[in-house]
Design a protein around this motif. Structure first.
Motif, short mmCIF file in Angstrom:
data_model
loop_
_atom_site.label_atom_id
_atom_site.label_comp_id
_atom_site.label_asym_id
_atom_site.label_seq_id
_atom_site.Cartn_x
_atom_site.Cartn_y
_atom_site.Cartn_z
N PHE A 14 -8.71 79.21 12.70
CA PHE A 14 -7.31 78.84 12.46
C PHE A 14 -7.26 77.80 11.37
O PHE A 14 -8.00 76.83 11.38
N ARG A 15 -6.36 78.00 10.42
CA ARG A 15 -6.15 77.04 9.33
C ARG A 15 -4.65 76.87 9.13
O ARG A 15 -3.88 77.83 9.24
N ALA A 16 -4.24 75.67 8.79
CA ALA A 16 -2.84 75.42 8.49
C ALA A 16 -2.47 76.20 7.24
O ALA A 16 -3.21 76.19 6.26
N ASN A 17 -1.34 76.89 7.29
CA ASN A 17 -0.86 77.63 6.13
C ASN A 17 0.47 77.02 5.70
O ASN A 17 1.52 77.35 6.25
N ASN A 18 0.42 76.13 4.73
CA ASN A 18 1.62 75.43 4.27
C ASN A 18 2.63 76.35 3.59
O ASN A 18 3.81 76.02 3.50
N ASP A 19 2.18 77.52 3.13
CA ASP A 19 3.09 78.46 2.48
C ASP A 19 4.10 79.07 3.45
O ASP A 19 5.17 79.51 3.04
N ILE A 20 3.74 79.13 4.74
CA ILE A 20 4.65 79.72 5.72
C ILE A 20 5.19 78.69 6.71
O ILE A 20 5.84 79.06 7.69
N GLU A 21 4.94 77.43 6.45
CA GLU A 21 5.48 76.37 7.31
C GLU A 21 7.00 76.53 7.41
O GLU A 21 7.67 76.87 6.44
N ILE A 22 7.54 76.31 8.59
CA ILE A 22 8.97 76.51 8.79
C ILE A 22 9.70 75.18 8.65
O ILE A 22 9.32 74.19 9.27
N GLN A 23 10.74 75.19 7.83
CA GLN A 23 11.57 74.00 7.63
C GLN A 23 12.96 74.31 8.17
O GLN A 23 13.54 75.34 7.86
N MET A 24 13.46 73.42 9.01
CA MET A 24 14.82 73.56 9.53
C MET A 24 15.59 72.29 9.21
O MET A 24 15.02 71.20 9.22
N THR A 25 16.86 72.44 8.92
CA THR A 25 17.70 71.28 8.66
C THR A 25 18.77 71.22 9.74
O THR A 25 19.50 72.19 9.95
N LYS A 26 18.80 70.11 10.46
CA LYS A 26 19.79 69.87 11.49
C LYS A 26 20.32 68.46 11.33
O LYS A 26 19.54 67.54 11.12
N LYS A 27 21.61 68.32 11.45
CA LYS A 27 22.24 67.00 11.33
C LYS A 27 21.78 66.28 10.07
O LYS A 27 21.39 65.13 10.10
N ARG A 42 19.08 66.33 8.53
CA ARG A 42 17.66 65.93 8.50
C ARG A 42 16.80 67.17 8.43
O ARG A 42 17.16 68.21 8.97
N SER A 43 15.66 67.05 7.78
CA SER A 43 14.73 68.17 7.69
C SER A 43 13.62 68.01 8.71
O SER A 43 13.09 66.91 8.91
N TYR A 44 13.27 69.12 9.33
CA TYR A 44 12.19 69.15 10.32
C TYR A 44 11.19 70.20 9.87
O TYR A 44 11.57 71.29 9.44
N GLU A 73 13.10 67.68 17.63
CA GLU A 73 13.73 68.99 17.47
C GLU A 73 12.74 70.08 17.88
O GLU A 73 11.54 69.88 17.85
N TYR A 74 13.30 71.25 18.22
CA TYR A 74 12.47 72.35 18.71
C TYR A 74 12.69 73.61 17.88
O TYR A 74 13.81 73.93 17.52
N LEU A 75 11.60 74.29 17.62
CA LEU A 75 11.65 75.55 16.91
C LEU A 75 12.39 76.59 17.78
O LEU A 75 13.24 77.31 17.30
N LEU A 76 12.02 76.64 19.05
CA LEU A 76 12.72 77.47 20.02
C LEU A 76 13.30 76.56 21.10
O LEU A 76 12.64 76.24 22.08
N PRO A 77 14.55 76.11 20.92
CA PRO A 77 15.15 75.17 21.87
C PRO A 77 15.22 75.70 23.30
O PRO A 77 15.23 74.92 24.25
N GLU A 78 15.25 77.03 23.46
CA GLU A 78 15.31 77.59 24.81
C GLU A 78 13.99 77.41 25.56
O GLU A 78 13.92 77.62 26.77
N PHE A 79 12.94 77.01 24.85
CA PHE A 79 11.63 76.78 25.46
C PHE A 79 11.14 75.36 25.14
O PHE A 79 10.03 75.17 24.65
#
Length: 144
Positions: free
Chosen positions: A44-57, A59-61, A87-93
């Motif tokens: 397993f290696r971090a893949n910064n190209d597919i990192e998920i960015q979300m903006t809420k209120k 702010r960036s997460y 913040e949560y990627l899947l808030p339902e979990f």
């Protein structure tokens, strides 16, 4: 004229050949990857190209994704960190620390059961469960 992207159809296509595991393991993501790499002989290696960015209120997460493609197969493993800075990627979990997406070749139920059993042996892992597509309300958050 406004064009609208059909995210629902995209999500269905993305998850067509996928299995998703939810994991409760209150340990650092890089440490958890190290354990998985040792246990399964993965890389397993971090893949910064597919990192998920979300903006809420306003702010960036950022939610890191670790990736491992199995050699000589059409099977790729993605490990998502489910929370970042409150913040949560899947808030339902909210209770899940990690999401493990297995995508590609047709994967047998016995293989998934064996993986779940193996993950449970890792020190610090409290829960491993397979998530069905119907239970995931925010599938589009996992698409990169």
């Amino acid at each position: 004229m406004k064009l609208k992207l059909d995210v629902a159809e995209m999500a269905e296509e993305f998850f067509q050949d996928a299995h998703l595991l939810g994991i409760v393991a209150p340990i650092r993501d890089y440490q958890f990857c190290w354990y998985l790499n040792q246990l399964f002989r993965f890389r397993f290696r971090a893949n910064n190209d597919i990192e998920i960015q979300m903006t809420k209120k306003s702010r960036s997460y950022y939610f890191p994704i670790y990736e491992y493609a199995e050699p000589n197969q059409f099977l790729v493993h993605y490990l998502y960190k489910n929370h970042h800075d409150g913040e949560y990627l899947l808030p339902e979990f909210r209770h899940l620390d990690f999401l493990w997406l297995i995508k590609g070749d047709n994967v047998q139920a016995a293989f998934i059961a064996e993986m779940i059993s193996s993950i449970r042996t890792i020190n610090g892992v409290q829960l491993v469960v397979e998530l069905t597509n119907e239970k995931i309300r925010n599938k589009e958050h996992l698409i990169f």
